[in-house]
Design a protein around this motif. Structure first.
Motif, short mmCIF file in Angstrom:
data_model
loop_
_atom_site.label_atom_id
_atom_site.label_comp_id
_atom_site.label_asym_id
_atom_site.label_seq_id
_atom_site.Cartn_x
_atom_site.Cartn_y
_atom_site.Cartn_z
N GLY A 79 -15.30 -6.74 6.33
CA GLY A 79 -14.91 -5.43 5.85
C GLY A 79 -14.95 -4.40 6.94
N GLY A 80 -16.03 -4.46 7.79
CA GLY A 80 -16.15 -3.49 8.86
C GLY A 80 -15.01 -3.60 9.85
N CYS A 81 -14.67 -4.88 10.19
CA CYS A 81 -13.54 -5.08 11.11
C CYS A 81 -12.26 -4.56 10.52
CB CYS A 81 -13.40 -6.56 11.45
SG CYS A 81 -14.76 -7.18 12.46
N ALA A 82 -12.11 -4.75 9.20
CA ALA A 82 -10.87 -4.32 8.56
C ALA A 82 -10.73 -2.82 8.65
CB ALA A 82 -10.86 -4.78 7.10
N SER A 83 -11.86 -2.09 8.40
CA SER A 83 -11.74 -0.64 8.39
C SER A 83 -11.68 -0.06 9.79
CB SER A 83 -12.92 -0.03 7.63
OG SER A 83 -14.14 -0.41 8.24
N ALA A 84 -12.39 -0.74 10.73
CA ALA A 84 -12.37 -0.23 12.10
C ALA A 84 -11.06 -0.53 12.78
CB ALA A 84 -13.53 -0.84 12.90
N GLY A 85 -10.57 -1.77 12.54
CA GLY A 85 -9.28 -2.15 13.10
C GLY A 85 -9.25 -2.13 14.61
N GLY A 86 -10.43 -2.33 15.23
CA GLY A 86 -10.46 -2.38 16.70
C GLY A 86 -10.05 -1.06 17.33
N GLY A 87 -10.31 0.05 16.60
CA GLY A 87 -9.98 1.35 17.16
C GLY A 87 -8.60 1.82 16.80
N ALA A 88 -7.80 0.96 16.15
CA ALA A 88 -6.44 1.34 15.80
C ALA A 88 -6.45 2.34 14.66
CB ALA A 88 -5.64 0.10 15.41
N ARG A 89 -5.49 3.25 14.64
CA ARG A 89 -5.38 4.23 13.56
C ARG A 89 -4.42 3.70 12.51
NH1 ARG A 89 -7.13 9.36 15.15
NH2 ARG A 89 -5.83 10.29 13.54
N HIS A 90 -4.79 3.88 11.24
CA HIS A 90 -3.97 3.40 10.13
C HIS A 90 -3.55 4.57 9.26
CE1 HIS A 90 -6.71 -0.12 10.95
NE2 HIS A 90 -5.52 -0.65 11.13
N PRO A 91 -2.47 4.43 8.51
CA PRO A 91 -2.12 5.44 7.52
C PRO A 91 -3.26 5.62 6.53
CG PRO A 91 -0.32 3.87 7.85
CD PRO A 91 -1.50 3.34 8.57
N ALA A 92 -3.30 6.80 5.91
CA ALA A 92 -4.40 7.13 4.99
C ALA A 92 -4.51 6.10 3.87
CB ALA A 92 -4.19 8.53 4.42
N GLN A 93 -3.37 5.61 3.36
CA GLN A 93 -3.40 4.64 2.27
C GLN A 93 -4.07 3.35 2.70
OE1 GLN A 93 0.83 4.60 1.22
NE2 GLN A 93 0.25 5.28 -0.83
N VAL A 94 -3.78 2.93 3.94
CA VAL A 94 -4.39 1.70 4.43
C VAL A 94 -5.88 1.89 4.61
CG1 VAL A 94 -4.43 0.05 6.34
CG2 VAL A 94 -2.25 0.98 5.55
N ASP A 95 -6.29 3.05 5.18
CA ASP A 95 -7.72 3.31 5.35
C ASP A 95 -8.43 3.31 3.99
OD1 ASP A 95 -7.64 3.47 8.09
OD2 ASP A 95 -7.29 5.64 8.13
N GLU A 96 -7.78 3.83 2.98
CA GLU A 96 -8.38 3.86 1.65
C GLU A 96 -8.60 2.44 1.13
OE1 GLU A 96 -7.29 5.18 -2.95
OE2 GLU A 96 -5.99 5.80 -1.28
N LEU A 97 -7.61 1.56 1.34
CA LEU A 97 -7.73 0.19 0.86
C LEU A 97 -8.80 -0.56 1.64
CD1 LEU A 97 -3.95 -0.69 0.37
CD2 LEU A 97 -5.65 -0.30 -1.41
N TYR A 98 -8.83 -0.36 2.95
CA TYR A 98 -9.88 -1.00 3.74
C TYR A 98 -11.26 -0.47 3.34
CZ TYR A 98 -6.41 -3.12 6.85
OH TYR A 98 -5.38 -3.88 7.37
N GLY A 99 -11.31 0.79 2.92
CA GLY A 99 -12.57 1.34 2.41
C GLY A 99 -13.02 0.61 1.16
#
Length: 492
Positions: free
Chosen positions: A23-43
């Protein structure tokens, strides 16, 4: 799955940590920025993973009910987020699937520090499969469903592409056969499951094999001559004691076939060092062929191209199909699947008047809520009887216990047995084919000896089929008797 080492005891904490890291890797994404919707889902993925840690703490504190509820909520949240992820640009569904797979495999286990996870089957489904109710019966029900020689069946099933594709087939095109297999199995369970239990094999595996082989139809016969609920070929059946008993082919006996199947599977597991996929491949495609393909390396994967590419398409499809059906037996709720509740308690009746199985089917109607009628169940539970032949008064027939009262109220007196008898005696006119110059077929005669079966006789001819001999002699269900004279085609 590339090998089958002995599965070691799994502790919850390390896997929970792995899930949290996912889960942490998914939300962090290696420093990559994601759209707000994606960040919400990873949250939500993070929260589902943390929910699992909460479930662990609640269980250690002794609050098992709260622990189960927390875990269920985590799974539901994860499934909902994964569904949205598939329609959201930039979201990677595979991250959700990985966490979901870990959570599902640990669902309904023991969560303390000293015990291994006892099982991963839905509690209600385990109790239903065991024919019991109440928490006291659950641990044994879980073990019976999930363990193979002390190993968790779920750890022996690789959730790879072929198995996922087979899951989709069982949930779509094969769904009617899966549901029929479930119902048929519930009424046969008291005969078949004890044979597997004695052999230390999981019930889910028995169900998976039966669902794929026959759908729970005791009298099933394939085009190749494989027969019975678990589809034994003649020679293999003979090797495991499924010969002839008074003219009855024991491959059609549910208990005997389950016993033979368990012995065969255990034999192949010993040969292939508990590699379940190879053992199933041998059951379907022949142990000789599988041994030649595998050689001495029993740790190889069934899907290794050196093995997989040599197998028939039937065997390539068969192994993942059996494993997928076994997986659904364990996790129906997690795949939006609901098996019907079936009271499979065995019973019997002593006939108060002559009746055939077909007549009983008519007079019983839809008793007990069986909308499809009871013909298949009555045949399965009385495999030695010709369903069209009337059994005399005083004969004992096997049927589900729930039908004992229905038999007394519907099939002894009143209009229904009279109607059933009238329908059974109906005569269908025989229409002769237009006169054409028939092609004379030379025939010979054969007198049935002790130990003969229809298949063994046909094998001696080397040029005929079971169906041809059956049609020539008007045989029912391939039954023959010692001393009977059969007409056989003459082969040149």
């Amino acid at each position: 799955m590339s090998s089958y080492p002995v599965v070691r005891s799994l502790r919850l904490a390390p896997l929970a940590m792995a899930i949290i890291l996912l889960g942490g890797c998914a939300s962090a994404g290696g420093g990559a920025r994601h759209p707000a919707q994606v960040d919400e889902l990873y949250g939500q993925l993070d929260q589902a993973s943390k929910g699992y840690e909460t479930a662990l703490q609640q269980s250690r504190a002794g609050d098992r009910q709260a622990s189960q509820q927390t875990l269920a909520r985590s799974l539901d949240s994860l499934k909902a987020a994964a569904a949205r992820c598939g329609n959201t640009a930039g979201c990677d569904p595979q991250r959700f699937f990985s966490a979901f797979d870990h959570l599902l495999r640990l669902k309904d286990g023991d969560f303390d520090d000293t015990q291994d996870l006892a099982g991963d089957v839905d509690p209600s489904q385990a109790a239903l499969a065991a024919g019991k109710a109440g928490p006291g019966s659950l641990p044994q029900a879980q073990r019976s469903v999930t363990l193979l020689h002390g190993q968790k069946l779920s750890q022996l099933i690789a959730m790879n592409g072929p198995v996922k594709a087979a899951l989709e087939m069982w949930l779509t095109q094969w769904r009617p056969q899966l549901m029929d297999a479930w119902v048929n199995y519930q009424y046969l369970r008291y005969q078949m499951w004890p044979q597997y239990e004695k052999a230390d094999l999981p019930e889910a595996l028995l169900f998976g094999i039966m669902a794929k082989e026959s759908g729970g139809k005791v009298h099933a016969v394939s085009r190749s001559g494989a027969s019975g609920p678990l589809q034994f070929m003649y020679a293999t059946g003979m090797r495991f004691g499924l010969g002839s008993d008074g003219g009855f082919d024991l491959r059609f006996d549910p208990a005997a076939s389950a016993r033979a199947n368990a012995e065969y599977i255990n034999e192949q597991l010993r040969i292939f060092n508990d590699n379940l996929e190879l053992a199933l491949g041998a059951y379907n495609g022949g142990e000789g062929r599988m041994r030649r393909s595998v050689g001495d390396n029993t740790a190889t994967s069934f899907y290794d191209p050196r093995i997989y590419d040599q197998l028939s398409q039937e065997t390539r499809d068969y192994v993942p199909a059996v494993l997928a059906a076994a997986w659904l037996f364990q996790h129906p709720d997690s795949y939006n699947l609901r098996f019907p509740r079936v009271d499979g308690a065995p019973g019997s009746v002593t006939l108060k008047r002559p009746a055939s199985l077909t007549e009983l089917t008519v007079c019983l109607g839809s008793a007990g809520g069986m909308s499809d009628g009871w013909f298949r169940t009555l045949r399965n539970l009385n495999p030695r009887l010709d369903p069209q032949v009337s059994q005399p008064t005083g004969s004992t027939l096997q049927l589900p216990k729930l039908l004992e009262k229905a038999y007394a109220s519907r099939c002894v007196d009143g209009p229904w047995p009279i109607l059933a008898d009238d329908l059974h005696r109906a005569v269908v006119p025989v229409v002769l084919a237009p006169s054409a110059a028939p092609v004379a077929k030379e025939i010979r005669h054969y007198r049935v000896r002790h130990g003969d079966t229809l298949i063994s006789i046909v094998r001696k001819l080397h040029c005929s089929s079971v169906q041809e001999v059956t049609d020539m002699n008007d045989l029912r269900h391939h039954r023959i008797g010692v001393g009977q004279t059969l007409k056989l085609p003459v082969c040149r």
